[in-house]
Design a protein around this motif. Sequence first.
Motif, PDB file in Angstrom:
ATOM      1  N   GLN A 127       0.822  -1.209   0.000  1.00  0.00           N
ATOM      2  CA  GLN A 127       0.000   0.000   0.000  1.00  0.00           C
ATOM      3  C   GLN A 127       0.855   1.259   0.000  1.00  0.00           C
ATOM      4  OE1 GLN A 127      -2.658  -1.593   3.301  1.00  0.00           O
ATOM      5  NE2 GLN A 127      -4.000  -0.093   2.367  1.00  0.00           N
ATOM      6  N   ILE A 128       1.899   1.260   0.818  1.00  0.00           N
ATOM      7  CA  ILE A 128       2.783   2.428   0.890  1.00  0.00           C
ATOM      8  C   ILE A 128       3.456   2.670  -0.458  1.00  0.00           C
ATOM      9  CG2 ILE A 128       4.837   3.396   1.988  1.00  0.00           C
ATOM     10  CD1 ILE A 128       4.074   1.755   4.490  1.00  0.00           C
ATOM     11  N   ALA A 129       4.006   1.600  -1.033  1.00  0.00           N
ATOM     12  CA  ALA A 129       4.688   1.724  -2.323  1.00  0.00           C
ATOM     13  C   ALA A 129       3.696   2.117  -3.421  1.00  0.00           C
ATOM     14  CB  ALA A 129       5.380   0.419  -2.677  1.00  0.00           C
ATOM     15  N   ALA A 248     -10.572   2.111   4.317  1.00  0.00           N
ATOM     16  CA  ALA A 248     -10.486   3.492   3.835  1.00  0.00           C
ATOM     17  C   ALA A 248      -9.163   3.783   3.142  1.00  0.00           C
ATOM     18  CB  ALA A 248     -10.701   4.464   5.001  1.00  0.00           C
ATOM     19  N   SER A 249      -8.047   3.345   3.738  1.00  0.00           N
ATOM     20  CA  SER A 249      -6.740   3.674   3.166  1.00  0.00           C
ATOM     21  C   SER A 249      -6.522   2.985   1.825  1.00  0.00           C
ATOM     22  CB  SER A 249      -5.620   3.299   4.146  1.00  0.00           C
ATOM     23  OG  SER A 249      -5.657   1.924   4.461  1.00  0.00           O
ATOM     24  N   LYS A 250      -6.998   1.758   1.685  1.00  0.00           N
ATOM     25  CA  LYS A 250      -6.824   1.018   0.440  1.00  0.00           C
ATOM     26  C   LYS A 250      -7.746   1.556  -0.660  1.00  0.00           C
ATOM     27  CE  LYS A 250      -5.821  -3.792  -0.780  1.00  0.00           C
ATOM     28  NZ  LYS A 250      -5.933  -5.205  -0.347  1.00  0.00           N
ATOM     29  N   ALA A 251      -8.992   1.840  -0.294  1.00  0.00           N
ATOM     30  CA  ALA A 251      -9.928   2.396  -1.274  1.00  0.00           C
ATOM     31  C   ALA A 251      -9.465   3.766  -1.749  1.00  0.00           C
ATOM     32  CB  ALA A 251     -11.331   2.499  -0.660  1.00  0.00           C
ATOM     33  N   ALA A 252      -8.781   4.504  -0.854  1.00  0.00           N
ATOM     34  CA  ALA A 252      -8.325   5.853  -1.203  1.00  0.00           C
ATOM     35  C   ALA A 252      -7.311   5.844  -2.340  1.00  0.00           C
ATOM     36  CB  ALA A 252      -7.721   6.528   0.021  1.00  0.00           C
ATOM     37  N   LEU A 253      -6.601   4.735  -2.539  1.00  0.00           N
ATOM     38  CA  LEU A 253      -5.647   4.643  -3.642  1.00  0.00           C
ATOM     39  C   LEU A 253      -6.316   4.906  -4.988  1.00  0.00           C
ATOM     40  CD1 LEU A 253      -3.606   1.513  -2.543  1.00  0.00           C
ATOM     41  CD2 LEU A 253      -2.636   3.766  -2.957  1.00  0.00           C
ATOM     42  N   THR A 293      -3.260  -2.570  -4.293  1.00  0.00           N
ATOM     43  CA  THR A 293      -4.362  -3.493  -4.027  1.00  0.00           C
ATOM     44  C   THR A 293      -3.950  -4.942  -4.173  1.00  0.00           C
ATOM     45  OG1 THR A 293      -5.057  -3.261  -6.349  1.00  0.00           O
ATOM     46  CG2 THR A 293      -6.133  -1.850  -4.720  1.00  0.00           C
ATOM     47  N   LYS A 294      -2.652  -5.200  -4.220  1.00  0.00           N
ATOM     48  CA  LYS A 294      -2.143  -6.567  -4.345  1.00  0.00           C
ATOM     49  C   LYS A 294      -2.544  -7.390  -3.123  1.00  0.00           C
ATOM     50  CE  LYS A 294       2.180  -9.166  -4.952  1.00  0.00           C
ATOM     51  NZ  LYS A 294       1.720  -9.914  -6.127  1.00  0.00           N
TER      52      LYS A 294
END
Length: 311
Positions: A127-129, A248-253, A293-294
């Motif tokens: 997610q960070i990358a 929330a953090s993943k969907a925000a990508l 999203t991997k």
Amino acid sequence: MKERPKWLVYVMLVFATSMWGSGFIAGKIAVEDFGPFTVAFLRFFFAAVLLFPLMWKMEPKRPVVTRRDWLFFALLGLTGIFIYNVCFFLASMYAPVVKSSLFIATNPVLILLLSILFLKERVTRFQIAGMILALSGAATIISEGNMGAIITGGLEAIDIILLLAVVTWALYSVLGKVVLKKFSPVVSTTYAVMFGTIFLLPFSLYEASPLSWLEASPSSWLAILHMSVFVTVISFVMYYDGIQQIGASKAALFINVMPVSAVVMAVIFLNESFGMIHLAGALLVFSGVTLGTKVIGPQVKPVPFFRKKAG
């Protein structure tokens, strides 16, 4: 909560954020005849007309709404509907699409940090990358490869308005995660839109008489209807559903898809230029979303952003 296949959640989020990109174009058309408060009010008034019957049909047995719940719905309406959209339509009047897209594309960074601080969400290395890669792509598109211009350009009045839009949307996304623990996406969106519309009404009436609305062109009305149906009703429900499904953090990508769609539509409808640097940026955005999203395998564990001290 019924769990959906991950690929379907991702497709829905791409569609939702792509529709938000179209909102930049529709907004520029609508503000030719209406002020920012009026555009925002009409957008969400028509959305509410569609959302309430949808909610009553899809959610006949809704959880009881407490006083605390009403407060959260009001905060959603204040942040994601009222303040964000007034800032958005002010930007439509005074800023180019590419500049607005850049500011909005920074949302995942703030949403990620707020999710960690207030929701205690964990983030993975992927997610960070992915966030960094996708945000780099968005910045590449907007700056046309001149990253230094973003740092040295300084803040203008419209920049502060756009920054306020970023902050209020991040708050809306994180508050939405709290609300979704009890309510479905359609219920959450409906009540948020209801409060936002109520907040917008007096400002809209002060801005212009409803009689003057009759003088608006058909293209402005079509733009408002597009924002009501596709950009608001369909996309908001899909985005909230995505937050509920993957966090929330993943969907925000996926918000990084929005500037790509905005730039593409600006080229088509506003005759803005498109070059290889835009293509490179778009590839970075989609690569970042894919990486972020991997699916986490057994070798990669989620790690908190801030580790607790031992002992």
